[in-house]
Design a protein around this motif. Structure first.
Motif, short mmCIF file in Angstrom:
data_model
loop_
_atom_site.label_atom_id
_atom_site.label_comp_id
_atom_site.label_asym_id
_atom_site.label_seq_id
_atom_site.Cartn_x
_atom_site.Cartn_y
_atom_site.Cartn_z
N ALA A 1 0.70 -1.22 -0.07
CA ALA A 1 0.14 -0.18 0.14
C ALA A 1 0.91 1.31 -0.02
CB ALA A 1 -0.99 0.07 1.12
N VAL A 2 2.26 0.99 0.26
CA VAL A 2 2.97 2.08 0.26
C VAL A 2 3.76 2.31 -1.13
CG1 VAL A 2 5.01 3.13 1.34
CG2 VAL A 2 3.53 2.13 2.69
N TYR A 3 4.68 1.36 -1.32
CA TYR A 3 5.57 1.26 -2.59
C TYR A 3 4.66 0.90 -3.93
CZ TYR A 3 5.54 -3.81 -2.54
OH TYR A 3 5.21 -5.22 -2.51
N GLY A 4 3.65 0.35 -3.57
CA GLY A 4 2.59 0.05 -4.81
C GLY A 4 1.70 1.13 -5.17
N THR A 5 1.62 2.02 -4.31
CA THR A 5 0.71 3.30 -4.89
C THR A 5 1.23 4.78 -5.02
OG1 THR A 5 0.26 4.06 -2.41
CG2 THR A 5 -1.15 2.10 -3.37
N TYR A 6 2.71 4.55 -5.21
CA TYR A 6 3.27 5.99 -5.29
C TYR A 6 3.00 6.77 -6.47
CZ TYR A 6 7.39 9.15 -4.96
OH TYR A 6 8.11 10.14 -4.73
N PHE A 7 2.68 6.03 -7.61
CA PHE A 7 2.18 7.13 -8.70
C PHE A 7 0.93 7.86 -8.35
CE2 PHE A 7 -0.50 7.58 -12.49
CZ PHE A 7 0.40 8.21 -13.41
N GLU A 8 0.07 6.98 -7.87
CA GLU A 8 -1.45 7.65 -7.67
C GLU A 8 -1.08 8.82 -6.61
OE1 GLU A 8 -1.73 3.85 -9.56
OE2 GLU A 8 -0.78 4.52 -7.61
N ARG A 9 -0.42 8.59 -5.47
CA ARG A 9 -0.13 9.53 -4.55
C ARG A 9 0.69 10.71 -4.82
NH1 ARG A 9 2.55 7.73 -0.11
NH2 ARG A 9 3.45 5.81 -1.11
N PHE A 10 1.60 10.55 -5.59
CA PHE A 10 2.26 11.33 -6.27
C PHE A 10 1.73 12.48 -7.25
CE2 PHE A 10 5.33 13.24 -9.51
CZ PHE A 10 5.79 14.16 -8.62
N GLN A 11 0.64 11.68 -8.18
CA GLN A 11 -0.19 12.53 -8.90
C GLN A 11 -1.11 13.54 -7.93
OE1 GLN A 11 -2.87 10.07 -11.16
NE2 GLN A 11 -2.54 11.51 -13.00
N SER A 12 -1.62 12.82 -7.03
CA SER A 12 -2.52 13.84 -6.14
C SER A 12 -1.76 14.78 -5.70
CB SER A 12 -3.00 12.95 -4.99
OG SER A 12 -3.91 12.03 -5.45
N PHE A 13 -0.36 14.67 -5.22
CA PHE A 13 0.60 15.65 -4.62
C PHE A 13 0.67 16.98 -5.68
CE2 PHE A 13 4.78 17.24 -4.29
CZ PHE A 13 4.97 17.97 -3.18
N VAL A 14 0.94 16.44 -6.79
CA VAL A 14 1.05 17.54 -7.92
C VAL A 14 -0.05 18.30 -8.26
CG1 VAL A 14 1.50 17.50 -10.52
CG2 VAL A 14 2.88 15.87 -9.20
#
Length: 439
Positions: A222-235
């Motif tokens: 849930a951490v390393y496997g969701t980095y893309f989605e969470r980074f997109q939300s951050f952006v």
């Protein structure tokens, strides 16, 4: 009445009356139309009083954010003299020359920085006054990151001054940077960053971001496997709060590491792949690979490596500062396919390559697996290049490759990867990618 006098050296840029305005957060003088450049000296006189502001530049603001490799952990080789045209909003919220170290954490009064110093870094806060005094009266306490080298190149090429807003802190995860943690105060990383942007004027040219190592540590998918989605939300949140839907963000793909256990390799690869995807799928997100850069310890980019990284990021950023330069993108994976019916040759093509791809000595860095559950190994007896297709790497294997084969570039924690283009831009780490079979 107030009189305004702006000089550039001995030359007068503007002289005339001004009025106090309340169109900004606090009553003050709004000055418009000053040419890009500086440093200027600004004097405001009235009623027998005078205020003078020295070393004022008109240019672009850049945010520095992420964890230790952006904060700067490489030891300083030399003490750099101030460069006219490179300033920073210091951690104490005063403007200073933008010389390394740019992140002078011990000079900050922000609640989140004090929390992290005490509870993340284990710093004895009773020593803070002494360390702060040493930092303020000396060259600053901290290491070197890529920011200064980025600014030095970009300023030389464009003559547009740069003001940094340093916000990074070592060891922080993407979750700790989440906008959801912000209540508008300085008690979260995101809130602190946005508040510093507002203090600097609210309009920024772009962001330099180096983060991801902390998300490669936990074994939780849930951490390393969701980095893309969470980074997109951050952006998306940064662009919303900076009122710029196209704000460019220049990221570093996490590099080599020798302090993690071997079984962390798949997590490290997952973060690299998410960062590669972000640069191809999120508009105006750019990425520079770092797996070919030297380290100063088990995880941090060295002084020389930070200099290379800064120069690479500046190359990508220049079109956003100089409209006469065509848009640029980092090298991106284009295709991976078998080149012959025997499946012993694989062509790997890249986009956005300057000139011919090459390597110093033997070209290295590719790993091949025979199936989904197989770890990648260097199974190629020869790696070369195609002069007719300068964006292509040709991989040779002595035995046929399985149809279920998958390819990586720069797998594992500490890969050997040395392929660059003629502009010193490296090909990205990627994988796993399925090898296409020609029809």
């Amino acid at each position: 009445d107030l009189m305004l006098h702006i000089t550039d050296g001995d030359a007068t840029v503007f002289e005339g009356p001004v009025e106090i305005t309340d169109s900004i957060e606090e009553p003050g003088v709004m000055i418009e139309g000053i040419p890009v450049g500086g440093p200027y000296t600004i004097r405001v006189t009235g009623a027998g009083e005078m205020l003078q502001f020295d070393h004022v530049c008109v240019g672009d603001l850049w945010v520095l954010a992420g964890q230790s490799n952006m904060q700067g952990s490489a030891p300083l080789k030399v003490v750099h003299d101030p460069v006219p045209g490179i300033n920073m909003l210091n951690m104490d919220n005063t403007w200073k020359p933008g010389t390394p170290p740019l992140h002078r954490l011990f000079e900050s009064d922000a609640e989140i920085v004090h929390q992290l110093l005490q509870h993340r870094s284990g710093f004895n806060m009773e020593q803070l006054p002494q360390i702060r005094e040493e930092s303020q009266n000396g060259p600053g306490v901290g290491g070197v990151g890529c920011g200064f080298f980025f600014a030095r190149v970009l300023l030389e090429q464009t003559d547009v001054p740069i003001g940094f807003i340093p916000c990074a802190y070592g060891g922080t995860s993407l979750e700790e940077w989440s906008p959801d943690r912000s209540d508008g105060s300085d008690n979260s990383l995101y809130g602190h960053m946005i508040n510093r942007i507002k203090r600097a004027g609210g309009t920024v040219r772009g962001m330099l971001w180096y983060q991801g190592e902390s998300d490669a540590g936990p074994e939780d998918p849930a951490v390393y496997g969701t980095y893309f989605e969470r980074f997109q939300s951050f952006v998306e949140a940064v662009r919303r709060d900076c009122d710029d839907p196209d704000l460019p963000i220049f990221t570093a793909q996490i590099g080599r590491v020798v302090v993690f256990p071997d079984d962390a390799d798949y997590r490290w690869e997952a973060i690299r792949e998410a960062q590669r995807r972000a640069a191809t799928e999120i508009p105006h997100v750019h990425m520079v690979a770092t797996v070919d850069l030297p380290l100063s310890d088990g995880i941090h980019i060295s002084y020389d490596g930070q200099e290379q990284l800064g120069e690479r990021m500046a190359w990508l950023a220049r079109p956003y500062v100089d409209p006469s330069v065509a848009p640029r993108k980092g090298i991106a994976l284009e295709s991976v396919r078998f080149a012959n019916a025997d499946r012993t040759i694989i062509h790997v093509d890249f986009a956005n390559v300057t000139g011919q791809l090459s390597a110093a000595g033997l070209a290295r860095g590719f790993g091949l697996s025979n199936g989904e559950d197989d770890r990648p190994l260097d199974r190629f007896y020869h790696v070369d290049f195609d002069t007719d297709h300068p964006n292509r790497v040709v991989l040779h294997r002595g035995a046929p490759v399985s149809e279920a084969a998958r390819l990586w570039h720069a797998p594992d924690l500490n890969p050997v990867a040395n392929i660059i283009d003629e502009n010193d831009m490296p090909i990205p780490a990627f994988g796993p990618v399925t090898v296409d079979i020609p029809e």
